[in-house]
Write a protein that holds these residues in place. Sequence first.
Motif, PDB file in Angstrom:
ATOM      1  N   HIS A  57      -2.875  14.111   5.309  1.00  0.00           N
ATOM      2  CA  HIS A  57      -3.027  13.431   4.266  1.00  0.00           C
ATOM      3  C   HIS A  57      -4.594  12.740   4.149  1.00  0.00           C
ATOM      4  CE1 HIS A  57      -2.009   9.898   6.654  1.00  0.00           C
ATOM      5  NE2 HIS A  57      -2.777   9.106   6.061  1.00  0.00           N
ATOM      6  N   ALA A  71       1.012   9.291  -5.943  1.00  0.00           N
ATOM      7  CA  ALA A  71       1.162  10.429  -5.522  1.00  0.00           C
ATOM      8  C   ALA A  71       2.108  11.154  -6.306  1.00  0.00           C
ATOM      9  CB  ALA A  71       1.676  10.437  -3.683  1.00  0.00           C
ATOM     10  N   SER A  99      -4.110   9.610  -4.110  1.00  0.00           N
ATOM     11  CA  SER A  99      -3.287   8.425  -4.224  1.00  0.00           C
ATOM     12  C   SER A  99      -3.900   7.492  -3.513  1.00  0.00           C
ATOM     13  CB  SER A  99      -2.011   8.687  -4.222  1.00  0.00           C
ATOM     14  OG  SER A  99      -1.208   7.639  -4.303  1.00  0.00           O
ATOM     15  N   ASP A 100      -4.084   7.765  -2.141  1.00  0.00           N
ATOM     16  CA  ASP A 100      -4.498   6.892  -1.217  1.00  0.00           C
ATOM     17  C   ASP A 100      -5.744   6.153  -1.739  1.00  0.00           C
ATOM     18  OD1 ASP A 100      -4.293   5.324   1.146  1.00  0.00           O
ATOM     19  OD2 ASP A 100      -5.423   6.629   2.251  1.00  0.00           O
ATOM     20  N   VAL A 129      -1.399  13.086  -1.949  1.00  0.00           N
ATOM     21  CA  VAL A 129      -1.189  11.763  -1.201  1.00  0.00           C
ATOM     22  C   VAL A 129      -2.853  11.340  -1.033  1.00  0.00           C
ATOM     23  CG1 VAL A 129      -0.569  10.874   0.775  1.00  0.00           C
ATOM     24  CG2 VAL A 129       0.870  12.655  -0.247  1.00  0.00           C
ATOM     25  N   VAL A 157      -5.341   3.858  -4.780  1.00  0.00           N
ATOM     26  CA  VAL A 157      -4.676   2.305  -4.377  1.00  0.00           C
ATOM     27  C   VAL A 157      -5.804   1.539  -3.682  1.00  0.00           C
ATOM     28  CG1 VAL A 157      -3.239   1.475  -2.845  1.00  0.00           C
ATOM     29  CG2 VAL A 157      -2.520   3.588  -4.345  1.00  0.00           C
ATOM     30  N   ARG A 158      -6.588   2.394  -2.972  1.00  0.00           N
ATOM     31  CA  ARG A 158      -7.788   1.411  -2.249  1.00  0.00           C
ATOM     32  C   ARG A 158      -8.721   0.858  -3.421  1.00  0.00           C
ATOM     33  NH1 ARG A 158      -6.408   1.851   2.904  1.00  0.00           N
ATOM     34  NH2 ARG A 158      -5.417   3.549   3.755  1.00  0.00           N
ATOM     35  N   THR A 194       0.920   3.906  -3.165  1.00  0.00           N
ATOM     36  CA  THR A 194       0.617   5.126  -2.942  1.00  0.00           C
ATOM     37  C   THR A 194       1.810   6.245  -3.174  1.00  0.00           C
ATOM     38  OG1 THR A 194      -0.763   4.552  -1.011  1.00  0.00           O
ATOM     39  CG2 THR A 194      -0.221   6.824  -0.965  1.00  0.00           C
ATOM     40  N   HIS A 252       0.791  -1.278   0.258  1.00  0.00           N
ATOM     41  CA  HIS A 252       0.086   0.037   0.155  1.00  0.00           C
ATOM     42  C   HIS A 252       0.818   1.160   0.017  1.00  0.00           C
ATOM     43  CE1 HIS A 252      -3.236   2.713   0.915  1.00  0.00           C
ATOM     44  NE2 HIS A 252      -2.340   3.336   1.963  1.00  0.00           N
ATOM     45  N   SER A 253       1.919   1.331   0.651  1.00  0.00           N
ATOM     46  CA  SER A 253       2.582   2.467   1.013  1.00  0.00           C
ATOM     47  C   SER A 253       3.316   2.628  -0.353  1.00  0.00           C
ATOM     48  CB  SER A 253       3.667   2.169   2.013  1.00  0.00           C
ATOM     49  OG  SER A 253       2.981   2.058   3.270  1.00  0.00           O
ATOM     50  N   HIS A 308       3.325   8.169   4.044  1.00  0.00           N
ATOM     51  CA  HIS A 308       2.152   8.629   4.779  1.00  0.00           C
ATOM     52  C   HIS A 308       1.473   8.295   6.026  1.00  0.00           C
ATOM     53  CE1 HIS A 308       0.257   5.712   2.304  1.00  0.00           C
ATOM     54  NE2 HIS A 308      -1.017   6.049   2.779  1.00  0.00           N
ATOM     55  N   GLY A 329       3.909   9.925  -0.286  1.00  0.00           N
ATOM     56  CA  GLY A 329       3.012   8.751  -0.215  1.00  0.00           C
ATOM     57  C   GLY A 329       3.764   7.746   0.457  1.00  0.00           C
TER      58      GLY A 329
END
Length: 299
Positions: A215, A128, A234-235, A231, A238-239, A124, A120-121, A150, A147
């Motif tokens: 964020h 981002a 982007s989060d 960020v 990603v989800r 992201t 995930h990190s 975050h 990202g």
Amino acid sequence: MEITAKDETEQIRNLASRVAGLPALPMIASRLLEAVDDPQTSAAEMAALISSDPALATRLLKLANSAFYGFPRRIGTVNLAVVVLGFETVRDLCLSVLITDCFFQSTEDIPFDMEDFWRHSLATAVGARMVYRICDAKHAGEGFIAGLVHDLGKLFFGRYFPDDYREVINRFQDDGLALLEAEKEVFSVTHPVAGAWLLEEWNLPVWLVNAVRNHHKSDGGEEKSRLAQAVCFSDILVRKANLGSGCSGVNVAVTPELMDSLKLKKNVYCEPDYEDYIENLQQELKLAEGFLETLKKAS
């Protein structure tokens, strides 16, 4: 009674005082920041500083030569990497390596899947950078490091207070409580605040501290808010693409202010064109595969 920013900071300090041996970034991190901020620093001086840490210099060259940057000829020296990539990008890459090696280490006690958290990190971070580049930000690489770190606060909680954070996760998953609300109930502070505090303790730049602190906020269209917004979006991407859960999610509304600030492409429903952005993100991630492996693992 409303908890103030001062109260939150004091609570984080109280938590940190219970931690034996909180990691510190290597001295070269602060020297890199000073060098980039000094307009008199030459590329040769910057390269010499990085080369004083051979392991860091090796990782930097591997990152610079990855398909993620796509330069047509090989970058064979740190000096050339500084010239080609620019001071800010080299700074962000080096800081990403140093923070990764310092804090992103798996432990047996951590109450969530560390590989999933990593996935995930990293996704992201790539997203981002992509989003920040789309909105014509001056230094898109700042999107990557923001990202990447975050959710640093989740690592802080999970690494040093695993039983308490396991309780947070239980309240989120079993009781239906919002993640940030569950963190407040257990710790009196949330992971964005904890992550920002840790970065501040490491004397990292204000823009990075603020991006991590904010964020999960999508309001505000000012220039100073755009990194946090990049960020945040982007989060969300990603989800939606199921690229790692990052240890539970936070539902954030995509506001008109965020869409305008990031110059997001809209679909027929006047929402962000998620399908197009997710497709672009997946393409970026394919290019970044070798890059991300180099970032994760020491040479």
